[in-house]
Design an enzyme around this catalytic site. Structure first.
Site, PDB file in Angstrom:
ATOM      1  N   GLU A 236       0.854   5.753   0.401  1.00  0.00           N
ATOM      2  CA  GLU A 236       0.182   7.029   0.629  1.00  0.00           C
ATOM      3  C   GLU A 236       0.879   8.050  -0.254  1.00  0.00           C
ATOM      4  O   GLU A 236       2.083   7.952  -0.490  1.00  0.00           O
ATOM      5  CB  GLU A 236       0.245   7.445   2.105  1.00  0.00           C
ATOM      6  CG  GLU A 236      -0.447   6.492   3.060  1.00  0.00           C
ATOM      7  CD  GLU A 236      -1.940   6.332   2.801  1.00  0.00           C
ATOM      8  OE1 GLU A 236      -2.558   7.273   2.253  1.00  0.00           O
ATOM      9  OE2 GLU A 236      -2.482   5.266   3.129  1.00  0.00           O
TER      10      GLU A 236
ATOM     11  N   HIS B 263      -5.448   6.802   7.311  1.00  0.00           N
ATOM     12  CA  HIS B 263      -4.807   5.831   6.426  1.00  0.00           C
ATOM     13  C   HIS B 263      -3.308   5.806   6.711  1.00  0.00           C
ATOM     14  O   HIS B 263      -2.678   6.847   6.902  1.00  0.00           O
ATOM     15  CB  HIS B 263      -5.022   6.208   4.959  1.00  0.00           C
ATOM     16  CG  HIS B 263      -6.421   5.999   4.489  1.00  0.00           C
ATOM     17  ND1 HIS B 263      -6.714   5.517   3.226  1.00  0.00           N
ATOM     18  CD2 HIS B 263      -7.614   6.187   5.100  1.00  0.00           C
ATOM     19  CE1 HIS B 263      -8.027   5.439   3.085  1.00  0.00           C
ATOM     20  NE2 HIS B 263      -8.589   5.844   4.210  1.00  0.00           N
TER      21      HIS B 263
ATOM     22  N   GLU C 234      -6.798  17.781   0.773  1.00  0.00           N
ATOM     23  CA  GLU C 234      -7.677  16.620   0.921  1.00  0.00           C
ATOM     24  C   GLU C 234      -6.883  15.353   1.208  1.00  0.00           C
ATOM     25  O   GLU C 234      -7.315  14.504   1.992  1.00  0.00           O
ATOM     26  CB  GLU C 234      -8.524  16.434  -0.345  1.00  0.00           C
ATOM     27  CG  GLU C 234      -9.554  17.520  -0.567  1.00  0.00           C
ATOM     28  CD  GLU C 234     -10.483  17.680   0.628  1.00  0.00           C
ATOM     29  OE1 GLU C 234     -11.016  16.652   1.095  1.00  0.00           O
ATOM     30  OE2 GLU C 234     -10.676  18.816   1.087  1.00  0.00           O
TER      31      GLU C 234
ATOM     32  N   ASP D 252       0.849  -1.180   0.000  1.00  0.00           N
ATOM     33  CA  ASP D 252       0.000   0.000   0.000  1.00  0.00           C
ATOM     34  C   ASP D 252       0.889   1.236   0.000  1.00  0.00           C
ATOM     35  O   ASP D 252       2.019   1.192   0.503  1.00  0.00           O
ATOM     36  CB  ASP D 252      -0.926   0.014   1.216  1.00  0.00           C
ATOM     37  CG  ASP D 252      -1.937   1.152   1.132  1.00  0.00           C
ATOM     38  OD1 ASP D 252      -2.803   1.116   0.246  1.00  0.00           O
ATOM     39  OD2 ASP D 252      -1.845   2.082   1.956  1.00  0.00           O
TER      40      ASP D 252
ATOM     41  N   ASP E 101      -2.484  -0.421   6.553  1.00  0.00           N
ATOM     42  CA  ASP E 101      -3.424  -0.844   5.514  1.00  0.00           C
ATOM     43  C   ASP E 101      -2.957  -2.117   4.821  1.00  0.00           C
ATOM     44  O   ASP E 101      -3.776  -2.967   4.435  1.00  0.00           O
ATOM     45  CB  ASP E 101      -3.618   0.270   4.487  1.00  0.00           C
ATOM     46  CG  ASP E 101      -4.463   1.412   5.043  1.00  0.00           C
ATOM     47  OD1 ASP E 101      -4.895   1.316   6.207  1.00  0.00           O
ATOM     48  OD2 ASP E 101      -4.686   2.398   4.313  1.00  0.00           O
TER      49      ASP E 101
END
Length: 233
Positions: free
Chosen positions: A9, A152, A52, A7, A157
């Site tokens: 980010e 997150h 965001e 995963d 994750d």
């Protein structure tokens, strides 16, 4: 089989618009068992995260200021992932970012370096059509504890995804018996002769036969008489 749950980010949604990876988390599964041989990096992207995106992961520019750039960890990451089956939730997103980072270094694409890429979002949509199939939704549906997922995080994750994948692919594994090592190494198997059992035959009673006949009549009526078995059965 060596599988890696991965995963990332990122600073935003578009690698082609300059967004970059800020965190990578990898969790290793070997023969369906977690090994603890995981890999985790925070990365300095050289730019701020969009507002965001920051709300999603909470990883600030100040925190990333002293972290390495992607190119500093690329060799270690690619050696770790080489020829493994890589499992990602919504794979096009993460693969797109990894491909962009490698492209900027003049390296081959991510998919050309690993053995295979599996997208668990595609798997989940096939298994649960019409339902929400986000990682959080799958955790709730499959009984995976995600109570620690306030924001997150790539490593968290990836760990949750490993649990989700094991549940998604459990299949017949849950029916397998845990045999001893001597059996696993080719020891003798025990067979049961069912001819020694006297199995009773239970016949339908009058009430059940009547109810069955009524159901057949209703099916015959709704199908316009196109049933292929007689009502007397």
């Amino acid at each position: 089989m060596r599988q890696i749950f991965l995963d990332t980010e990122t600073t935003g949604l578009s690698p082609d618009s300059g967004d970059r990876i800020i965190e990578i988390g990898c969790v290793e599964l070997f023969n369906r068992k977690l090994t603890g041989n995981n890999l985790h990096f925070y990365l300095n992207p050289g730019r701020d995260s969009h507002e965001e995106a920051l709300k999603v992961h909470g990883i600030t520019t100040a925190f990333l200021k002293d972290k390495p750039r992607f190119e500093a960890v690329a060799d270690e990451l690619m050696a770790y992932l080489q020829e493994a089956e890589v499992i990602i939730h919504n794979a096009p997103f993460d693969v797109g970012f990894l491909n962009k980072e490698l492209e900027l270094m003049g390296r081959p694409s991510f998919t050309g370096l690993v053995g295979n890429v599996i997208d668990t979002l595609v798997m989940a949509k096939e298994m649960f059509p019409g339902k929400r199939n986000s990682l959080n939704a799958l955790c709730g549906r499959l009984g995976v504890d995600n109570s620690g997922r306030v924001l997150h995080g790539a490593l968290l994750d990836a760990e949750l995804l490993a649990d989700v994948y094991i549940n998604l692919t459990r299949g017949q594994d849950a029916l397998l018996m845990d045999v001893g090592p001597e059996q696993a190494e080719g020891g003798s198997l025990m067979y049961v002769d069912l001819r020694g059992f006297d199995l009773p035959v239970l016949t339908a009673n009058d009430q059940e036969i009547s109810a069955h006949a009524e159901v057949i009549k209703q099916i015959e009526k709704s199908s316009g008489g196109k049933i292929i078995w007689p009502a007397s059965l």
